[in-house]
Design an enzyme around this catalytic site. Structure first.
Site, mmCIF file in Angstrom:
data_model
loop_
_atom_site.group_PDB
_atom_site.id
_atom_site.type_symbol
_atom_site.label_atom_id
_atom_site.label_comp_id
_atom_site.label_asym_id
_atom_site.label_seq_id
_atom_site.Cartn_x
_atom_site.Cartn_y
_atom_site.Cartn_z
ATOM 1 N N GLU A 13 0.811 -1.214 0.000
ATOM 2 C CA GLU A 13 0.000 0.000 0.000
ATOM 3 C C GLU A 13 0.851 1.273 0.000
ATOM 4 O O GLU A 13 0.374 2.349 0.350
ATOM 5 C CB GLU A 13 -0.932 -0.005 1.215
ATOM 6 C CG GLU A 13 -1.877 -1.197 1.251
ATOM 7 C CD GLU A 13 -2.620 -1.298 2.559
ATOM 8 O OE1 GLU A 13 -3.591 -0.549 2.740
ATOM 9 O OE2 GLU A 13 -2.215 -2.112 3.417
ATOM 10 N N SER A 141 -6.545 -2.141 2.164
ATOM 11 C CA SER A 141 -6.892 -1.564 0.862
ATOM 12 C C SER A 141 -7.481 -2.594 -0.089
ATOM 13 O O SER A 141 -7.448 -2.436 -1.303
ATOM 14 C CB SER A 141 -5.662 -0.903 0.208
ATOM 15 O OG SER A 141 -5.275 0.246 0.914
ATOM 16 N N TYR A 214 -10.103 3.120 -5.030
ATOM 17 C CA TYR A 214 -9.269 4.288 -5.277
ATOM 18 C C TYR A 214 -9.499 4.923 -6.643
ATOM 19 O O TYR A 214 -8.877 5.929 -6.962
ATOM 20 C CB TYR A 214 -7.787 3.925 -5.103
ATOM 21 C CG TYR A 214 -7.481 3.570 -3.673
ATOM 22 C CD1 TYR A 214 -7.457 4.543 -2.679
ATOM 23 C CD2 TYR A 214 -7.257 2.253 -3.290
ATOM 24 C CE1 TYR A 214 -7.210 4.233 -1.360
ATOM 25 C CE2 TYR A 214 -7.010 1.921 -1.970
ATOM 26 C CZ TYR A 214 -6.983 2.915 -1.016
ATOM 27 O OH TYR A 214 -6.745 2.588 0.300
ATOM 28 N N ARG A 253 -11.401 3.653 12.155
ATOM 29 C CA ARG A 253 -12.536 3.476 11.252
ATOM 30 C C ARG A 253 -12.864 1.994 11.155
ATOM 31 O O ARG A 253 -11.984 1.174 10.870
ATOM 32 C CB ARG A 253 -12.224 4.013 9.854
ATOM 33 C CG ARG A 253 -13.471 4.255 8.998
ATOM 34 C CD ARG A 253 -13.161 4.359 7.513
ATOM 35 N NE ARG A 253 -12.929 3.052 6.932
ATOM 36 C CZ ARG A 253 -11.855 2.724 6.217
ATOM 37 N NH1 ARG A 253 -10.899 3.604 5.998
ATOM 38 N NH2 ARG A 253 -11.724 1.507 5.729
ATOM 39 N N ASP A 255 -15.302 -1.160 9.567
ATOM 40 C CA ASP A 255 -16.077 -1.533 8.389
ATOM 41 C C ASP A 255 -17.103 -2.600 8.760
ATOM 42 O O ASP A 255 -16.817 -3.511 9.558
ATOM 43 C CB ASP A 255 -15.148 -2.060 7.291
ATOM 44 C CG ASP A 255 -14.147 -1.008 6.828
ATOM 45 O OD1 ASP A 255 -14.474 0.192 6.914
ATOM 46 O OD2 ASP A 255 -13.048 -1.381 6.378
ATOM 47 N N GLU A 268 -13.691 -5.329 10.126
ATOM 48 C CA GLU A 268 -12.349 -5.033 10.602
ATOM 49 C C GLU A 268 -12.271 -3.587 11.043
ATOM 50 O O GLU A 268 -13.167 -2.788 10.775
ATOM 51 C CB GLU A 268 -11.311 -5.300 9.511
ATOM 52 C CG GLU A 268 -11.506 -4.465 8.261
ATOM 53 C CD GLU A 268 -10.489 -4.822 7.179
ATOM 54 O OE1 GLU A 268 -9.432 -4.168 7.137
ATOM 55 O OE2 GLU A 268 -10.756 -5.754 6.386
ATOM 56 N N ASN A 270 -9.625 -0.152 11.172
ATOM 57 C CA ASN A 270 -8.428 0.492 10.632
ATOM 58 C C ASN A 270 -7.924 1.545 11.622
ATOM 59 O O ASN A 270 -8.677 2.446 12.002
ATOM 60 C CB ASN A 270 -8.746 1.170 9.299
ATOM 61 C CG ASN A 270 -9.301 0.203 8.275
ATOM 62 O OD1 ASN A 270 -8.554 -0.427 7.546
ATOM 63 N ND2 ASN A 270 -10.627 0.067 8.228
ATOM 64 N N GLY A 274 -7.427 6.068 5.650
ATOM 65 C CA GLY A 274 -7.030 6.996 4.597
ATOM 66 C C GLY A 274 -7.324 8.441 4.961
ATOM 67 O O GLY A 274 -8.338 8.744 5.585
#
Length: 334
Positions: A13, A141, A214, A253, A255, A268, A270, A274
């Protein structure tokens, strides 16, 4: 302040990290900070010296190093404050199989899983029905991930994934609505959940993978998520619960999938989400009145508070005073 912006690294990443560092650097300079860029891939050996001369480190790394807690541990060793979670919480969140054990223990619903630390023997089958997702246990990602719809396609998928090394988890594919929800702290106060975002992939198979994650128009991201109020609140409660269960700090964050069975499943968490202006956490922060620059400064303030002990106090100025600006009202509310 003199801020060390750490970006790049050597994970898959890397490009995502470098792209996100550009707007962070711009925001830091607009806030009156002096910025020095540092790329661990170029010279990890130089981190101690660089951090020793910095007032603060802003970490924008994805994967390892960064999300695994290595950089945070090194910064702790030299006494340089940084935004976000420390080494232990970072490492625990990055390891999906370990984090899911914590989620289950804390009563947070997550899908069943199997950890594959090595390539299983040909003919192996997971304990749950197809279709399944196979994804990197410590990657992000949506890289190194495959959906397998039939048992006869499993061996080929495993060959492709394990050819690059690493470990993987297998989960059942959950049909439903994809959601994400951030948690953000308040200076001197508690952490709270931000408005969730509904993510609708525009790919033909509906999978929110690396390409459409992305791409400029790869997915529709709606904030606040147009879902029933009970589900909206439940996602926020689960995001905050996951953040606390993993022992995280500052921001994170999580998900989710709002599945067809009406249950919400935590996928999961983070710890270094981002941070481009169009990324998910900045979108959620904007929905509650925080501009991108204010979000960056908020993370600095939170990081300074987290690391403000007797060891650091003699060498640090007030983060707000040194930014050269007036404190926005949003920093003073709890």
């Amino acid at each position: 302040m003199n801020i060390l912006l750490i970006a790049g690294g050597w994970s898959s990443e890397r490009d995502v990290s470098l792209n996100g560092a550009q707007p962070i650097e711009q925001a830091l300079k607009e806030l009156g900070h002096t910025v020095l860029r540092f790329d661990p891939e170029c010279s990890l050996d130089g981190l101690y010296a660089a951090a020793s001369n910095a007032d603060f480190a802003f970490i924008n790394l994805h994967g390892s190093p960064g999300e695994d807690g290595l950089i945070q541990a090194m910064l702790d060793r030299v006494g340089c404050p940084y935004q976000g979670s420390g080494p232990a919480g970072s490492f625990l969140a990055l390891n999906k199989a370990a984090a899911k054990q914590v989620f289950r223990d804390q009563g947070l619903r997550t899908a069943d899983w199997e950890l594959l630390s090595k390539r299983p023997a040909p003919g192996w089958l997971p304990k749950f029905p197809f279709p399944v997702f196979i994804k990197s246990n410590t990657g992000g990602s949506s890289l190194h991930m495959e959906r397998v719809d039939r048992a006869e396609d499993l061996d080929a998928a495993l060959d492709r994934l394990f050819a690059g090394g690493g470990e993987f988890i297998v989960e059942p594919s959950l049909s439903g609505v994809e959601l994400t929800c951030g948690v953000l702290g308040t200076p001197g106060g508690a952490e709270s959940a931000l408005p969730p975002i509904l993510i609708r992939s525009k790919s033909p198979d509906g999978i929110f993978d690396y390409t459409n994650k992305y791409a400029a128009d790869g997915a529709e991201e709606i904030c606040p998520a147009p879902i029933p109020e009970a589900d909206f609140n439940a996602v926020q409660v689960m995001a905050l619960g996951a953040h606390k269960a993993l022992g995280l700090s500052g921001y994170s964050r999580s998900d989710f999938i709002l599945a067809q069975d009406k249950n919400i499943y935590l996928l999961e968490v983070n710890t270094l989400p981002g941070m481009t202006p169009t990324s998910l956490i900045p979108k959620e922060a904007n929905a509650v009145g925080l501009s991108y620059a204010q979000l960056v400064e908020r993370l600095i303030v939170l990081g300074m508070e987290e690391h403000a002990d007797e060891t650091l106090a003699p060498r640090l100025d007030s983060p707000v005073e040194s930014s050269g600006g007036v404190v926005p009202d949003v920093y003073t509310t709890s």
